[in-house]
Design an enzyme around this catalytic site. Structure first.
Site, PDB file in Angstrom:
ATOM      1  N   GLN A 157     -24.505 -60.175  13.892  1.00  0.00           N
ATOM      2  CA  GLN A 157     -24.476 -60.852  12.537  1.00  0.00           C
ATOM      3  C   GLN A 157     -24.214 -62.075  12.187  1.00  0.00           C
ATOM      4  O   GLN A 157     -23.109 -62.451  13.052  1.00  0.00           O
ATOM      5  CB  GLN A 157     -23.835 -59.831  11.424  1.00  0.00           C
ATOM      6  CG  GLN A 157     -24.038 -60.266   9.940  1.00  0.00           C
ATOM      7  CD  GLN A 157     -25.490 -60.088   9.555  1.00  0.00           C
ATOM      8  OE1 GLN A 157     -26.123 -59.053   9.744  1.00  0.00           O
ATOM      9  NE2 GLN A 157     -25.832 -60.978   8.516  1.00  0.00           N
ATOM     10  N   ASP A 170     -33.966 -59.136  16.411  1.00  0.00           N
ATOM     11  CA  ASP A 170     -33.875 -60.223  15.286  1.00  0.00           C
ATOM     12  C   ASP A 170     -34.987 -61.169  15.699  1.00  0.00           C
ATOM     13  O   ASP A 170     -35.192 -61.944  14.917  1.00  0.00           O
ATOM     14  CB  ASP A 170     -32.515 -60.893  15.229  1.00  0.00           C
ATOM     15  CG  ASP A 170     -31.679 -60.544  14.412  1.00  0.00           C
ATOM     16  OD1 ASP A 170     -32.188 -59.906  13.162  1.00  0.00           O
ATOM     17  OD2 ASP A 170     -30.510 -60.699  14.179  1.00  0.00           O
ATOM     18  N   LYS A 213     -28.103 -52.560   6.617  1.00  0.00           N
ATOM     19  CA  LYS A 213     -28.938 -52.688   8.141  1.00  0.00           C
ATOM     20  C   LYS A 213     -28.649 -51.045   8.470  1.00  0.00           C
ATOM     21  O   LYS A 213     -29.519 -50.581   9.038  1.00  0.00           O
ATOM     22  CB  LYS A 213     -28.622 -53.507   8.867  1.00  0.00           C
ATOM     23  CG  LYS A 213     -29.381 -54.853   8.626  1.00  0.00           C
ATOM     24  CD  LYS A 213     -28.949 -56.066   9.540  1.00  0.00           C
ATOM     25  CE  LYS A 213     -29.363 -57.239   8.786  1.00  0.00           C
ATOM     26  NZ  LYS A 213     -28.851 -58.709   9.448  1.00  0.00           N
TER      27      LYS A 213
END
Ligand code: NAP
Length: 281
Positions: free
Chosen positions: A96, A119, A52
């Protein structure tokens, strides 16, 4: 021979488009960082986080790294998120997953400002998706829609069967396929006659998390098969939820693992970050 849907190529196209958009925003003084928080040092999570951050560097977005000890308390994590929520330089916050067991994932997701929830997991963004309003879309399902569209695979009117009903893949996938006018069936571990149901699919999306579970007898000839699973087989090679060698000769199009859905997830995360910098959430 099936058409192999090339997620690596399509994700690269998307990242190149985003790079141009990020540059155009920068020239207007519109910049912002993605804050990436990892709790603990799970090796798989470390790989995802690194990928990422590399994608941010490629596109030209700043990334800020927060690597926290696995003993970090929920309160400490929530305090960091609140600080980042209030920081105008931070346009996206990503925690995460999975988190250590002592931290409540839902509490963490809900603490992230919906305007920075790149997200697309916050209930406000999920609700917006359900009723077709603007908001961040979850990256893996949004990436699958892009794979289909950019491969010129028609969705409207098709019967789409999704295997799996998780909050991050199966459920949002069903909503996005519905938004694209597919007729949608969602299956799960309690579904009866799974093979028969899957055999009805024009588009079969496998997101059950069971290595090479989907064999030729789950698939209708000429169907499109999207494989979301990521696993390591006995030889430590990456494989999906679909037994590729057996299914590929039967179908009209299929995603490989690796190089199918996986790269799209990061491309769509970058898409959400650029949208956030543009103030378009
Ligand atoms: P998950 O939370 O474990 O959900 C799995 C779903 O599959 C559940 O709804 C479960 O049903 C259902 N299921 C399990 N066994 C089944 C069976 N035998 N028959 C029918 N349904 C079954 O998994 P997830 O987070 O959605 O992820 C699914 C897979 O995608 C994993 O391999 C994961 O690593 C991968 N993944 C890949 C990406 C990517 O970027 N490519 C992103 C996310 C996830 P119940 O609800 O009844 O338990």
């Amino acid at each position: 021979m099936a058409y192999i849907i090339d997620g690596k190529k399509i994700s690269q196209e998307i990242k190149d488009e985003l790079k141009v958009q990020a540059e155009a925003l920068r020239s207007k003084g519109m910049v912002g960082a993605l804050a990436v928080i990892q709790v603990g040092d799970d090796p798989a999570s470390s790989v995802y986080v690194r990928n990422k951050k590399n994608a941010c560097a490629y596109i030209g977005i700043e990334s800020l790294s927060y690597e926290l000890k696995s003993s970090t308390t929920q309160q400490e994590l929530l305090d960091l998120i609140r600080k980042l929520n209030g920081d105008d330089c931070v346009k996206g916050i990503l925690v995460q997953l999975p988190l250590p067991e002592h931290i409540d994932e839902n509490a963490v997701i809900q603490a992230i400002s919906p305007q920075k929830d790149v997200d697309g997991f916050h209930p406000e963004n999920v609700g917006a998706m359900v009723i077709g309003q603007e908001g961040f879309l979850p990256c893996t399902p949004a990436g699958i829609i892009q794979l289909l569209k950019r491969s010129k695979i028609e969705i409207a009117g098709k019967h789409c069967v999704i295997i799996g009903r998780s909050n991050i893949v199966g459920k949002p996938m069903a909503l996005l396929m519905l938004r694209e006018h597919a007729t949608v069936t969602v299956t799960h571990s309690k579904t009866r006659n799974l093979k028969e149901v899957c055999k009805e699919a024009d588009i079969l999306i496998a997101a059950l998390g069971k290595p090479q579970f989907i064999t030729a007898d789950y698939v209708k000839e000429g169907a499109v098969v999207i494989d979301v699973g990521i696993h390591r087989d006995a030889q430590n090679k990456l494989c999906g939820d679909v037994k590729f060698d057996e299914v590929e000769p039967l179908v009209s199009a299929i995603t490989p693992v690796p190089g199918g859905v996986g790269p799209m997830t990061i491309a769509m995360l970058m898409h959400n970050c650029v949208e956030s910098i543009a103030g378009k959430e």
